[in-house]
Enzyme design. Structure first.
Site, PDB file in Angstrom:
ATOM      1  N   HIS A  88     -10.481  65.713 106.451  1.00  0.00           N
ATOM      2  CA  HIS A  88     -11.524  65.153 105.600  1.00  0.00           C
ATOM      3  C   HIS A  88     -12.920  65.435 106.139  1.00  0.00           C
ATOM      4  O   HIS A  88     -13.900  65.332 105.405  1.00  0.00           O
ATOM      5  CB  HIS A  88     -11.338  63.646 105.446  1.00  0.00           C
ATOM      6  CG  HIS A  88     -10.031  63.273 104.836  1.00  0.00           C
ATOM      7  ND1 HIS A  88      -9.704  63.579 103.538  1.00  0.00           N
ATOM      8  CD2 HIS A  88      -8.950  62.640 105.357  1.00  0.00           C
ATOM      9  CE1 HIS A  88      -8.485  63.141 103.268  1.00  0.00           C
ATOM     10  NE2 HIS A  88      -8.002  62.571 104.359  1.00  0.00           N
ATOM     11  N   HIS A 113     -19.441  62.468 112.847  1.00  0.00           N
ATOM     12  CA  HIS A 113     -18.819  63.417 111.938  1.00  0.00           C
ATOM     13  C   HIS A 113     -19.792  63.723 110.807  1.00  0.00           C
ATOM     14  O   HIS A 113     -20.899  63.167 110.757  1.00  0.00           O
ATOM     15  CB  HIS A 113     -17.498  62.851 111.393  1.00  0.00           C
ATOM     16  CG  HIS A 113     -17.674  61.587 110.646  1.00  0.00           C
ATOM     17  ND1 HIS A 113     -17.592  60.347 111.241  1.00  0.00           N
ATOM     18  CD2 HIS A 113     -17.969  61.344 109.344  1.00  0.00           C
ATOM     19  CE1 HIS A 113     -17.822  59.409 110.341  1.00  0.00           C
ATOM     20  NE2 HIS A 113     -18.050  59.987 109.179  1.00  0.00           N
ATOM     21  N   HIS A 115     -20.765  65.029 106.541  1.00  0.00           N
ATOM     22  CA  HIS A 115     -20.457  65.078 105.114  1.00  0.00           C
ATOM     23  C   HIS A 115     -21.420  66.052 104.433  1.00  0.00           C
ATOM     24  O   HIS A 115     -22.615  66.060 104.731  1.00  0.00           O
ATOM     25  CB  HIS A 115     -20.626  63.695 104.474  1.00  0.00           C
ATOM     26  CG  HIS A 115     -19.680  62.674 104.998  1.00  0.00           C
ATOM     27  ND1 HIS A 115     -18.418  62.474 104.468  1.00  0.00           N
ATOM     28  CD2 HIS A 115     -19.806  61.786 106.022  1.00  0.00           C
ATOM     29  CE1 HIS A 115     -17.806  61.515 105.136  1.00  0.00           C
ATOM     30  NE2 HIS A 115     -18.627  61.073 106.085  1.00  0.00           N
ATOM     31  N   HIS A 132     -22.770  60.968 110.577  1.00  0.00           N
ATOM     32  CA  HIS A 132     -22.543  59.541 110.825  1.00  0.00           C
ATOM     33  C   HIS A 132     -22.133  59.343 112.275  1.00  0.00           C
ATOM     34  O   HIS A 132     -21.098  59.870 112.707  1.00  0.00           O
ATOM     35  CB  HIS A 132     -21.440  59.005 109.913  1.00  0.00           C
ATOM     36  CG  HIS A 132     -21.819  58.955 108.473  1.00  0.00           C
ATOM     37  ND1 HIS A 132     -20.889  58.784 107.458  1.00  0.00           N
ATOM     38  CD2 HIS A 132     -23.037  59.045 107.862  1.00  0.00           C
ATOM     39  CE1 HIS A 132     -21.528  58.783 106.301  1.00  0.00           C
ATOM     40  NE2 HIS A 132     -22.816  58.933 106.516  1.00  0.00           N
ATOM     41  N   THR A 200     -17.131  54.565 104.205  1.00  0.00           N
ATOM     42  CA  THR A 200     -17.256  55.402 103.006  1.00  0.00           C
ATOM     43  C   THR A 200     -15.950  56.132 102.691  1.00  0.00           C
ATOM     44  O   THR A 200     -15.918  56.994 101.815  1.00  0.00           O
ATOM     45  CB  THR A 200     -18.386  56.433 103.163  1.00  0.00           C
ATOM     46  OG1 THR A 200     -18.055  57.356 104.201  1.00  0.00           O
ATOM     47  CG2 THR A 200     -19.708  55.753 103.456  1.00  0.00           C
ATOM     48  N   THR A 201     -14.890  55.799 103.399  1.00  0.00           N
ATOM     49  CA  THR A 201     -13.561  56.348 103.144  1.00  0.00           C
ATOM     50  C   THR A 201     -12.564  55.195 103.122  1.00  0.00           C
ATOM     51  O   THR A 201     -12.841  54.105 103.642  1.00  0.00           O
ATOM     52  CB  THR A 201     -13.139  57.349 104.244  1.00  0.00           C
ATOM     53  OG1 THR A 201     -13.147  56.683 105.506  1.00  0.00           O
ATOM     54  CG2 THR A 201     -14.070  58.535 104.296  1.00  0.00           C
TER      55      THR A 201
END
Length: 249
Positions: A88, A113, A115, A132, A200-201
């Site tokens: 992801h 990580h 996005h 993040h 957010t996941t």
């Protein structure tokens, strides 16, 4: 989203260890397992559907409440360990001992990580990349520092990470980066917006302190393209309703 991935990943999992769950629920960023469906995939993910303090959000600076936010005390002094492709995102794990202090509480840095495009927005503006930095206190409470990237010169610290990024889910590569390298991913001016939000996941757990740095750093179009190609698609959750929350600036 990478196809056929069954790794259960929570953006701010306290242990910061990528885990393969034997009963993992397939979720992603498009199709039947996309964000609109997360809350229906498992009872454990219901907060994604019914939560009232969900992340990410669109930060509207004209309605944000102006106050004297205390400076975030960054105490990053340990090196990186590995960069992990969990299906992801690409996640960089950190040796124990680094952290931030906010509200008089110390939160240890677990991992950071990325996005693309950004999950949070500022006055409707989406950025090509968002990092993040995930922190946890001694009780498991979470604080996430978000850094926005805007197009410009290639980022030399990202270049180090990108050179070690695994290209297949579940793989990891050792990453030798110093604490100074990690700190140089942050802008020099660390003024921020603050709001209460969630992961957010999945499972979209709430009660997360969100600290969005106001000033972006640069990334090249080629670097964003390289990351997006490895991910196979966008890996950002759409913005969520603000509801009754107040954004502090």
């Amino acid at each position: 989203m990478k196809k056929g991935v069954s790794f259960l990943f929570a953006t701010a999992i306290v242990s910061s260890v990528v885990m393969a769950d034997h009963h993992a629920i397939h979720w992603g960023y498009s199709g039947h397992g996309g964000p609109e469906q997360w809350g229906q995939l498992s009872d454990d993910y219901k907060m994604c559907m019914i939560g009232k303090n969900q992340s990410p959000i669109d930060i509207r600076t004209d309605t944000a409440y102006k106050t004297e936010l205390p400076a975030i005390r960054f105490d990053y002094h340990t090196a990186t360990e590995d960069v992990v492709d969990n299906g992801h995102t690409e996640q960089v794990d950190i040796e124990a001992g680094s952290g931030i202090t906010i509200d008089g509480i110390t939160f240890e840095l677990k991992q950071f990580h990325f996005h693309t495009p950004s999950e949070n927005r500022i006055d409707g503006r989406s950025f090509p990349l968002e990092a993040h930095f995930v922190h946890a206190d001694a009780h498991g409470n979470l604080a996430v520092v978000a850094v926005m990237f805007q197009y410009g010169k290639a980022n030399p610290i990202l270049a180090k990470i990108w050179s070690k990024m695994p290209k297949h889910a579940g793989r990891k590569h050792h990453l030798s980066m110093t604490a100074d390298d990690v700190k140089h991913l942050l802008p020099k001016n660390r003024a921020y917006y603050r709001f209460n939000g969630s992961l957010t996941t999945p499972p979209c757990s709430e009660g997360v302190r969100w600290l969005i740095l106001k000033h972006p750093v640069t990334v090249s179009k080629a670097q964003v393209r390289e990351f997006a190609n490895i991910m196979g698609d966008a890996n950002n959750r759409p913005v969520q309703p603000l509801n009754a929350r107040i954004i502090l600036k």
